[in-house]
Each structure stands twice: as structure tokens, then as C-alpha cells.
Write a protein that holds these residues in place. Structure first.
Motif, mmCIF file in Angstrom:
data_model
loop_
_atom_site.group_PDB
_atom_site.id
_atom_site.type_symbol
_atom_site.label_atom_id
_atom_site.label_comp_id
_atom_site.label_asym_id
_atom_site.label_seq_id
_atom_site.Cartn_x
_atom_site.Cartn_y
_atom_site.Cartn_z
ATOM 1 N N ALA A 108 6.497 10.564 7.698
ATOM 2 C CA ALA A 108 5.865 10.077 8.931
ATOM 3 C C ALA A 108 5.294 8.676 8.721
ATOM 4 O O ALA A 108 5.437 7.804 9.585
ATOM 5 N N ALA A 109 4.671 8.438 7.572
ATOM 6 C CA ALA A 109 4.085 7.123 7.283
ATOM 7 C C ALA A 109 5.186 6.067 7.166
ATOM 8 O O ALA A 109 5.028 4.941 7.657
ATOM 9 N N ALA B 93 0.838 -1.204 0.000
ATOM 10 C CA ALA B 93 0.000 0.000 0.000
ATOM 11 C C ALA B 93 0.874 1.255 0.000
ATOM 12 O O ALA B 93 0.590 2.226 -0.721
ATOM 13 N N PHE B 94 1.957 1.244 0.780
ATOM 14 C CA PHE B 94 2.852 2.398 0.823
ATOM 15 C C PHE B 94 3.591 2.561 -0.503
ATOM 16 O O PHE B 94 3.734 3.675 -1.009
ATOM 17 N N THR B 95 4.035 1.456 -1.079
ATOM 18 C CA THR B 95 4.705 1.506 -2.386
ATOM 19 C C THR B 95 3.761 2.075 -3.447
ATOM 20 O O THR B 95 4.167 2.907 -4.264
ATOM 21 N N ASP B 96 2.508 1.635 -3.416
ATOM 22 C CA ASP B 96 1.509 2.166 -4.357
ATOM 23 C C ASP B 96 1.288 3.659 -4.141
ATOM 24 O O ASP B 96 1.133 4.422 -5.095
ATOM 25 N N LEU B 97 1.270 4.082 -2.874
ATOM 26 C CA LEU B 97 1.074 5.496 -2.566
ATOM 27 C C LEU B 97 2.211 6.343 -3.131
ATOM 28 O O LEU B 97 1.984 7.444 -3.646
ATOM 29 N N LEU B 98 3.430 5.837 -3.043
ATOM 30 C CA LEU B 98 4.589 6.597 -3.527
ATOM 31 C C LEU B 98 4.511 6.913 -5.015
ATOM 32 O O LEU B 98 5.058 7.918 -5.467
ATOM 33 N N VAL B 99 3.831 6.062 -5.783
ATOM 34 C CA VAL B 99 3.748 6.287 -7.231
ATOM 35 C C VAL B 99 2.353 6.758 -7.662
ATOM 36 O O VAL B 99 2.087 6.855 -8.855
ATOM 37 N N ASP B 100 1.496 7.067 -6.709
ATOM 38 C CA ASP B 100 0.150 7.545 -7.026
ATOM 39 C C ASP B 100 0.264 8.908 -7.725
ATOM 40 O O ASP B 100 0.826 9.851 -7.171
ATOM 41 N N PRO B 101 -0.267 9.027 -8.935
ATOM 42 C CA PRO B 101 -0.138 10.295 -9.674
ATOM 43 C C PRO B 101 -0.845 11.469 -8.999
ATOM 44 O O PRO B 101 -0.511 12.622 -9.267
ATOM 45 N N ARG B 102 -1.777 11.195 -8.108
ATOM 46 C CA ARG B 102 -2.475 12.280 -7.420
ATOM 47 C C ARG B 102 -1.571 13.005 -6.433
ATOM 48 O O ARG B 102 -1.884 14.104 -5.992
ATOM 49 N N LEU B 103 -0.432 12.398 -6.089
ATOM 50 C CA LEU B 103 0.501 13.035 -5.161
ATOM 51 C C LEU B 103 1.587 13.833 -5.874
ATOM 52 O O LEU B 103 2.463 14.404 -5.239
ATOM 53 N N ARG B 104 1.531 13.854 -7.192
ATOM 54 C CA ARG B 104 2.544 14.561 -7.971
ATOM 55 C C ARG B 104 2.524 16.054 -7.644
ATOM 56 O O ARG B 104 1.471 16.675 -7.585
ATOM 57 N N ASN B 105 3.688 16.628 -7.447
ATOM 58 C CA ASN B 105 3.810 18.054 -7.161
ATOM 59 C C ASN B 105 3.390 18.857 -8.377
ATOM 60 O O ASN B 105 3.929 18.701 -9.465
ATOM 61 N N ARG C 92 8.767 1.424 12.162
ATOM 62 C CA ARG C 92 8.651 1.164 13.599
ATOM 63 C C ARG C 92 7.894 -0.149 13.823
ATOM 64 O O ARG C 92 8.307 -0.988 14.612
ATOM 65 N N HIS C 93 6.791 -0.338 13.096
ATOM 66 C CA HIS C 93 6.025 -1.580 13.211
ATOM 67 C C HIS C 93 6.851 -2.778 12.743
ATOM 68 O O HIS C 93 6.854 -3.825 13.391
ATOM 69 N N ARG C 94 7.514 -2.614 11.621
ATOM 70 C CA ARG C 94 8.288 -3.732 11.068
ATOM 71 C C ARG C 94 9.412 -4.149 12.013
ATOM 72 O O ARG C 94 9.599 -5.329 12.289
ATOM 73 N N HIS C 95 10.165 -3.176 12.508
ATOM 74 C CA HIS C 95 11.276 -3.500 13.413
ATOM 75 C C HIS C 95 10.759 -4.106 14.706
ATOM 76 O O HIS C 95 11.375 -5.037 15.248
ATOM 77 N N GLY C 96 9.639 -3.594 15.202
ATOM 78 C CA GLY C 96 9.051 -4.169 16.411
ATOM 79 C C GLY C 96 8.633 -5.611 16.192
ATOM 80 O O GLY C 96 8.855 -6.477 17.047
ATOM 81 N N PHE C 97 8.048 -5.881 15.033
ATOM 82 C CA PHE C 97 7.624 -7.239 14.717
ATOM 83 C C PHE C 97 8.837 -8.157 14.559
ATOM 84 O O PHE C 97 8.861 -9.271 15.094
ATOM 85 N N GLU C 98 9.852 -7.702 13.840
ATOM 86 C CA GLU C 98 11.051 -8.523 13.653
ATOM 87 C C GLU C 98 11.728 -8.805 14.995
ATOM 88 O O GLU C 98 12.209 -9.913 15.233
ATOM 89 N N TYR C 99 11.739 -7.832 15.860
ATOM 90 C CA TYR C 99 12.303 -8.036 17.190
ATOM 91 C C TYR C 99 11.483 -9.079 17.950
ATOM 92 O O TYR C 99 12.037 -9.999 18.568
ATOM 93 N N ALA C 100 10.162 -8.947 17.905
ATOM 94 C CA ALA C 100 9.285 -9.887 18.619
ATOM 95 C C ALA C 100 9.448 -11.308 18.093
ATOM 96 O O ALA C 100 9.491 -12.261 18.878
#
Length: 163
Positions: free
Chosen positions: A116-117, A72-84, A123-131
Motif C-alpha cells: 500500500a505504501a 525513507a521507503f528504501t530504508d523501511l524495506l531494509v529495517d531489521p524490525r520488519l524481519r519476519n 501514485r504521487h510520483r506519477h502524478g508529479f511527473e505528469y504535472a
């Protein structure tokens, strides 16, 4: 689950502080991203283990959720609606976006949101990998694996979980 929607106004306000506000298209893209997220805001190994009879299956499910979040984050990065769109309101005497930002692929507010996202995801990924690591090690050496610690208390000469 809407991770940032509950406090969305505060988050978006912080991202927009002293720069051009989000466009309607940008807000739509950010809300669609948020709708794709399924993880709880906090991950705790003990809670996960208490809620399941099959910890390995719960870990796999959490890994799948992280994979969906990553996509979802990867898709957001290339979403054309976010283009400057090189926003510059010449009709007013206030320049809302510095000239240096006209070459960036994202507006300043979108960049702040993405940073921030990404930090939240990592943060979630590292916490999960640690757990997962702690859980797996405890399976290998249940009686001899040291207790969890994150801080040093010099006065008490001890390692502690919390400060």
C-alpha cells in the motif's frame, strides 16, 4: 506530516486482517517511516502554481520531497524490525500465519502495508511527473497545448477531465 497516522488505526487494521498483528517493533518502524514523510496527501498542479511565484522552484522542492520519501521507503524495506520472525503460536489451536509465509522476508501484515505504501508513493510520483510534463509543455506551446483530459464521454462525443 503524518500521511497515514490520522487514519492509522484503519490502515493497520486492514493490513492485519486475518493474519498475525504487527509487533511493537514493526509498529515503531512504521511510525518512524511516517514521521519522515513531508508531502501532502494530494498533489494538484493548479494549487501548487497558485501558491508560488516561482513554479520551477516549487517543482524542485516537490522533487526533493519525493526523493526523501523514496529514501525513507528504501530504508523501511531494509529495517531489521520488519524481519519476519516466523510467527507460529503453537499454544493455541489457531495458526495465524500460513506455513507458506514462513519463508517470506516480511509478515503478511507488513507485506500488505509495504504494498500500500509503495502504491501511494508511485501514485504521487506519477502524478508529479505528469504535472511537470503538462507544465513544461504549456510553457513551450501555451496557446496550442490541448486541455487536460482523462476520460472519454461517448454520448457527448468528447474528451473530459472527469467522468
Amino acid at each position: 506530516m503524518r500521511i497515514f497516522r490520522d487514519s492509522m488505526q484503519n490502515n493497520l487494521s486492514l493490513c492485519q486482517y486475518n493474519v498475525r498483528p504487527f509487533t511493537h517493533a514493526e509498529l515503531d518502524a512504521l511510525e518512524e517511516y511516517d514521521d519522515k514523510l513531508t508531502l501532502l496527501a494530494h498533489f494538484d498542479l493548479e494549487t501548487l502554481l497558485e501558491q508560488t511565484t516561482d513554479p520551477a522552484a516549487a517543482m524542485r522542492e516537490r522533487a526533493e520531497e519525493l526523493t526523501r520519501w523514496h529514501q525513507a521507503f528504501t530504508d523501511l524495506l531494509v529495517d531489521p524490525r520488519l524481519r519476519n520472525m516466523n510467527y507460529d503460536d503453537s499454544a493455541t489451536s489457531i495458526r495465524l500465519t500460513p506455513t507458506a509465509d514462513s519463508d517470506s522476508p516480511y509478515s503478511p501484515a507488513v507485506r500488505r502495508f509495504l504494498k500500500a505504501a509503495a502504491a501511494d508513493y508511485h501514485r504521487h510520483r506519477h502524478g508529479f511527473e505528469y504535472a511537470v510534463t503538462v507544465w513544461a509543455l504549456q510553457l513551450q506551446v501555451p496557446e496550442s497545448y490541448p486541455p487536460e483530459s482523462r476520460h472519454l464521454d461517448l454520448d457527448r462525443r468528447a474528451l473530459k477531465l472527469w467522468e
